[in-house]
Design a protein around this motif. Structure first.
Motif, PDB file in Angstrom:
ATOM      1  N   GLU A 155     -17.306  -9.622   6.083  1.00 50.61           N
ATOM      2  CA  GLU A 155     -16.432  -9.623   7.263  1.00 50.61           C
ATOM      3  C   GLU A 155     -17.016  -8.731   8.361  1.00 50.61           C
ATOM      4  O   GLU A 155     -16.936  -9.072   9.549  1.00 50.61           O
ATOM      5  CB  GLU A 155     -15.016  -9.156   6.900  1.00 50.61           C
ATOM      6  CG  GLU A 155     -14.302  -9.995   5.856  1.00 50.61           C
ATOM      7  CD  GLU A 155     -14.033 -11.438   6.263  1.00 50.61           C
ATOM      8  OE1 GLU A 155     -14.291 -11.815   7.418  1.00 50.61           O
ATOM      9  OE2 GLU A 155     -13.571 -12.212   5.408  1.00 50.61           O
ATOM     10  N   GLU A 177     -19.660 -10.721   9.955  1.00 48.68           N
ATOM     11  CA  GLU A 177     -19.093 -11.734  10.857  1.00 48.68           C
ATOM     12  C   GLU A 177     -18.655 -11.106  12.178  1.00 48.68           C
ATOM     13  O   GLU A 177     -18.885 -11.677  13.256  1.00 48.68           O
ATOM     14  CB  GLU A 177     -17.900 -12.439  10.183  1.00 48.68           C
ATOM     15  CG  GLU A 177     -18.319 -13.358   9.044  1.00 48.68           C
ATOM     16  CD  GLU A 177     -17.144 -13.919   8.254  1.00 48.68           C
ATOM     17  OE1 GLU A 177     -15.980 -13.710   8.640  1.00 48.68           O
ATOM     18  OE2 GLU A 177     -17.399 -14.562   7.226  1.00 48.68           O
ATOM     19  N   GLU A 217     -11.860 -11.146  13.126  1.00 50.21           N
ATOM     20  CA  GLU A 217     -12.767 -10.562  12.121  1.00 50.21           C
ATOM     21  C   GLU A 217     -12.378  -9.109  11.848  1.00 50.21           C
ATOM     22  O   GLU A 217     -12.456  -8.642  10.701  1.00 50.21           O
ATOM     23  CB  GLU A 217     -14.227 -10.654  12.580  1.00 50.21           C
ATOM     24  CG  GLU A 217     -14.756 -12.073  12.728  1.00 50.21           C
ATOM     25  CD  GLU A 217     -14.592 -12.939  11.486  1.00 50.21           C
ATOM     26  OE1 GLU A 217     -14.377 -12.408  10.387  1.00 50.21           O
ATOM     27  OE2 GLU A 217     -14.660 -14.169  11.617  1.00 50.21           O
ATOM     28  N   ASP A 234      -9.633  -9.278   9.473  1.00 50.65           N
ATOM     29  CA  ASP A 234     -10.166  -9.564   8.129  1.00 50.65           C
ATOM     30  C   ASP A 234     -10.655  -8.284   7.447  1.00 50.65           C
ATOM     31  O   ASP A 234     -10.429  -8.087   6.244  1.00 50.65           O
ATOM     32  CB  ASP A 234     -11.346 -10.542   8.213  1.00 50.65           C
ATOM     33  CG  ASP A 234     -10.919 -11.993   8.254  1.00 50.65           C
ATOM     34  OD1 ASP A 234      -9.757 -12.289   7.893  1.00 50.65           O
ATOM     35  OD2 ASP A 234     -11.761 -12.829   8.637  1.00 50.65           O
TER      36      ASP A 234
HETATM   37 MG   LIG Z   1     -13.836 -13.478   8.635  1.00 50.97          MG
END
Ligand SMILES: [Mg+2]
Length: 123
Positions: free
Chosen positions: A33, A36, A65, A68
């Motif tokens: 994550e 990302e 993100e 996340d």
């Molecule tokens: Mg993600």
């Protein structure tokens, strides 16, 4: 009362794959994550405007993100047995430490910051 960490925990334990996987796998996914989110910044550095998230179109990809990362971190810590109080206490302690460092200090003290956030409590 539902809190952010309770929601993350409920989401995590209701996901059989998450519940069964090992802690190192959880951390690997947390790291993905971060990657990302980093990718979104790399795109922006190349002049690409922040993208709308594919799954949550009311938000851009960068903030999703970030969400996340928070969800995975809270889910991991709760799965490892830490309570909301443990986590809130650790965050408070780390903020206090960070604000005690000369390279982190501006005008606010840790006490001012914590007070401005409503004191120590749930996340
Ligand atoms: Mg993600």
């Amino acid at each position: 009362m539902l809190t952010i960490s309770n929601i993350c925990h409920l989401t995590a334990i209701n996901n059989r794959k998450f519940a069964a996987q090992s802690p190192w796998k959880d951390l690997t996914l947390l790291h993905s994550e971060v990657t990302e989110m980093s990718d979104t910044l790399r795109e922006q550095d190349k002049g690409v405007l922040p993208r709308v998230d594919d799954h949550c179109p009311n938000f851009n990809n960068e903030v999703i993100e970030g969400a996340d990362i928070i969800i995975r971190t809270l889910g991991y810590l709760l799965k490892r047995g830490y309570t909301e109080q443990n986590i809130a206490g650790a965050i408070t302690a780390k903020l206090q430490f960070n604000y005690s460092r000369q390279d982190h200090v501006k005008e606010a003290t840790a006490a001012d910051l914590i007070e401005s956030l409503g004191g120590v409590g749930g996340l």
